[in-house]
Design a protein around this motif. Sequence first.
Motif, PDB file in Angstrom:
ATOM      1  N   LEU A   1       0.048  -2.704 -12.531  1.00 40.32           N
ATOM      2  CA  LEU A   1      -0.832  -2.146 -11.507  1.00 40.32           C
ATOM      3  C   LEU A   1      -0.120  -1.036 -10.722  1.00 40.32           C
ATOM      4  O   LEU A   1       1.069  -1.140 -10.419  1.00 40.32           O
ATOM      5  CB  LEU A   1      -1.270  -3.233 -10.530  1.00 40.32           C
ATOM      6  CG  LEU A   1      -2.242  -4.297 -11.038  1.00 40.32           C
ATOM      7  CD1 LEU A   1      -2.530  -5.299  -9.931  1.00 40.32           C
ATOM      8  CD2 LEU A   1      -3.539  -3.667 -11.544  1.00 40.32           C
ATOM      9  N   PRO A   2      -0.851   0.011 -10.348  1.00 36.58           N
ATOM     10  CA  PRO A   2      -0.272   1.026  -9.448  1.00 36.58           C
ATOM     11  C   PRO A   2      -0.128   0.455  -8.036  1.00 36.58           C
ATOM     12  O   PRO A   2      -0.865  -0.444  -7.644  1.00 36.58           O
ATOM     13  CB  PRO A   2      -1.299   2.161  -9.482  1.00 36.58           C
ATOM     14  CG  PRO A   2      -2.588   1.490  -9.829  1.00 36.58           C
ATOM     15  CD  PRO A   2      -2.225   0.357 -10.749  1.00 36.58           C
ATOM     16  N   THR A   3       0.801   0.980  -7.281  1.00 43.02           N
ATOM     17  CA  THR A   3       1.072   0.481  -5.934  1.00 43.02           C
ATOM     18  C   THR A   3       0.240   1.227  -4.887  1.00 43.02           C
ATOM     19  O   THR A   3      -0.451   2.200  -5.214  1.00 43.02           O
ATOM     20  CB  THR A   3       2.558   0.639  -5.591  1.00 43.02           C
ATOM     21  OG1 THR A   3       2.880   2.036  -5.560  1.00 43.02           O
ATOM     22  CG2 THR A   3       3.430  -0.076  -6.616  1.00 43.02           C
ATOM     23  N   HIS A   4       0.349   0.782  -3.647  1.00 43.51           N
ATOM     24  CA  HIS A   4      -0.383   1.424  -2.547  1.00 43.51           C
ATOM     25  C   HIS A   4       0.043   2.884  -2.382  1.00 43.51           C
ATOM     26  O   HIS A   4      -0.784   3.752  -2.071  1.00 43.51           O
ATOM     27  CB  HIS A   4      -0.146   0.649  -1.253  1.00 43.51           C
ATOM     28  CG  HIS A   4      -0.998   1.101  -0.109  1.00 43.51           C
ATOM     29  ND1 HIS A   4      -0.692   2.194   0.678  1.00 43.51           N
ATOM     30  CD2 HIS A   4      -2.166   0.615   0.375  1.00 43.51           C
ATOM     31  CE1 HIS A   4      -1.630   2.359   1.594  1.00 43.51           C
ATOM     32  NE2 HIS A   4      -2.538   1.399   1.440  1.00 43.51           N
ATOM     33  N   ALA A   5       1.307   3.167  -2.622  1.00 42.59           N
ATOM     34  CA  ALA A   5       1.790   4.546  -2.490  1.00 42.59           C
ATOM     35  C   ALA A   5       1.122   5.475  -3.492  1.00 42.59           C
ATOM     36  O   ALA A   5       0.974   6.679  -3.240  1.00 42.59           O
ATOM     37  CB  ALA A   5       3.304   4.578  -2.686  1.00 42.59           C
ATOM     38  N   ALA A   6       0.685   4.923  -4.637  1.00 47.86           N
ATOM     39  CA  ALA A   6       0.077   5.749  -5.685  1.00 47.86           C
ATOM     40  C   ALA A   6      -1.428   5.875  -5.538  1.00 47.86           C
ATOM     41  O   ALA A   6      -1.987   6.964  -5.727  1.00 47.86           O
ATOM     42  CB  ALA A   6       0.415   5.178  -7.060  1.00 47.86           C
ATOM     43  N   VAL A   7      -2.121   4.783  -5.220  1.00 46.34           N
ATOM     44  CA  VAL A   7      -3.592   4.815  -5.230  1.00 46.34           C
ATOM     45  C   VAL A   7      -4.213   4.322  -3.934  1.00 46.34           C
ATOM     46  O   VAL A   7      -5.438   4.171  -3.848  1.00 46.34           O
ATOM     47  CB  VAL A   7      -4.141   3.995  -6.419  1.00 46.34           C
ATOM     48  CG1 VAL A   7      -3.716   4.600  -7.738  1.00 46.34           C
ATOM     49  CG2 VAL A   7      -3.727   2.530  -6.324  1.00 46.34           C
ATOM     50  N   GLY A   8      -3.407   4.032  -2.925  1.00 39.65           N
ATOM     51  CA  GLY A   8      -3.945   3.627  -1.639  1.00 39.65           C
ATOM     52  C   GLY A   8      -4.606   2.261  -1.661  1.00 39.65           C
ATOM     53  O   GLY A   8      -4.112   1.317  -2.287  1.00 39.65           O
ATOM     54  N   ALA A   9      -5.767   2.134  -1.027  1.00 42.21           N
ATOM     55  CA  ALA A   9      -6.445   0.842  -0.855  1.00 42.21           C
ATOM     56  C   ALA A   9      -6.914   0.245  -2.167  1.00 42.21           C
ATOM     57  O   ALA A   9      -7.236  -0.963  -2.233  1.00 42.21           O
ATOM     58  CB  ALA A   9      -7.625   1.005   0.094  1.00 42.21           C
ATOM     59  N   ALA A  10      -6.979   1.036  -3.235  1.00 39.45           N
ATOM     60  CA  ALA A  10      -7.380   0.482  -4.533  1.00 39.45           C
ATOM     61  C   ALA A  10      -6.336  -0.489  -5.074  1.00 39.45           C
ATOM     62  O   ALA A  10      -6.660  -1.377  -5.870  1.00 39.45           O
ATOM     63  CB  ALA A  10      -7.606   1.616  -5.534  1.00 39.45           C
ATOM     64  N   ALA A  11      -5.080  -0.348  -4.654  1.00 43.08           N
ATOM     65  CA  ALA A  11      -4.010  -1.205  -5.171  1.00 43.08           C
ATOM     66  C   ALA A  11      -4.231  -2.674  -4.830  1.00 43.08           C
ATOM     67  O   ALA A  11      -4.230  -3.538  -5.731  1.00 43.08           O
ATOM     68  CB  ALA A  11      -2.652  -0.717  -4.660  1.00 43.08           C
ATOM     69  N   PRO A  12      -4.427  -3.045  -3.553  1.00 42.20           N
ATOM     70  CA  PRO A  12      -4.680  -4.454  -3.263  1.00 42.20           C
ATOM     71  C   PRO A  12      -5.986  -4.962  -3.877  1.00 42.20           C
ATOM     72  O   PRO A  12      -6.094  -6.143  -4.222  1.00 42.20           O
ATOM     73  CB  PRO A  12      -4.711  -4.522  -1.729  1.00 42.20           C
ATOM     74  CG  PRO A  12      -4.911  -3.131  -1.264  1.00 42.20           C
ATOM     75  CD  PRO A  12      -4.290  -2.256  -2.301  1.00 42.20           C
TER      76      PRO A  12
END
Length: 449
Positions: free
Chosen positions: A120-131
């Motif tokens: 999964l991409p992290t919050h730094a990469a995709v923002g709120a989509a990560a969680p």
Amino acid sequence: MPDQSIRHKSHRPPMPGAAECPAPVSPRKLLLAAGAGHFVEWFDLGIYGTLSTIIASKFFADGDPASALLSTFAIFAAGFAVRPLGALFFGPLADRIGRKRVLAIIVLVTSLSTFAMGILPTHAAVGAAAPLMLVIARLVQGFAAGGETSSAVTLLFEYAPANRRAYFTSYSAAIGFVAFVVGSGLALVLTAGLGEDAMSAWGWRLPFLLALPLGIAGLLLRLRMQDTPDFLAMQEAGEISESPTRETFRTARVAMLVLSGIMVIKGVGHWMLQSFMVSYLQTTMNFSKVQSFLAATICLSVVAVAVPLFGLLSDRVGRKPLLVGGTAGTLIVAWPALQLMSFDNMPLAVLGMVLLGLPLAAYDGAINATMAELFPPRIRSGAIAIPYNVSVTLFGGTSPYVATWLIGATGYDFSPAYYLMFAAAVTLITVLRWVKETTGPRAEAAVAA
């Protein structure tokens, strides 16, 4: 381990024209086949809790670390929220199509969802989509977990010799602890070898990625198994329940309610020990990541060895003494164990964790056989799965969150001990009031009126 083969022992004389009994199965092969998939299941679930502090930093915005950790534990709890749905689906399904097939499906779904967490991409990469993506992966993982324990315990119980049922079924719990040992040990090795910076940057993904090859191995082992003697006998006699869920709620409501109460300490105790304590040692008691992983690895190793030994003891003295001793022991040691962790002394912290673990090991030595003995084979898997997962969802999946919240709300570092004591008291009262001995010369009806 006993070396005799386990043969089909039907509850009735063979029917004319019935198929031949299954070939003998060695205990070693049985435990390997059943345990391999169970190991994968609990390794996958446990690694999330073990790496919770790193996950918090990766999937949530920079800011308050305590809030990020609470959010991480909330997602952990969300995976438990769907477990009752998984139990309603997989538990009765195992009573209709067999324990082996359901266990194979479960290990495949779990390993794929855990592997997904590792990419999964992290919050730094995709923002709120990560969680959000993390929540979806946890929901899939939790749904599959809803049928794992009941099906694995049922399989081991139905193959076990009558005088070794606690011993054989206790391996389900022991293997779960071994999986957590491997998970915390792997986290320890990676952190020590890569360094905390590299571990936080990318090394945390490696245990999740390992889930896929482990899952494939578990799937192959489970597919090569034969289903249990009890299930094959019911199948041959045409006694498979057409509607296990309806039959379960019609005939076993009281026993399921009792099982829900018995499970409270398992939910709170296991998940506090296996998932919360690593973050507790780091964030509250100020131990390093390496020290926390090491303490967890030592503790869970001791528990994994102790559980089958307590299973052997349960086969000799009965189920109820182990259930009472384990829950009463937890009630007594919960607060002193956390006190030992507060002295900024690594050996004392390990001792505190072991003190928490040993009463739970005693409880685990008897609980799985107790669960299986509450219900007949026609509905056994589903009747275990439903109350087990409801109780573990309410009290287990939420326990890391509740424990973390209690510390923040009260400002008292030892407040999680009181939640653990509450859970032990609920289970102890349930066992003393409603559970009868189910094995040996003192055996009675499993549930008191």
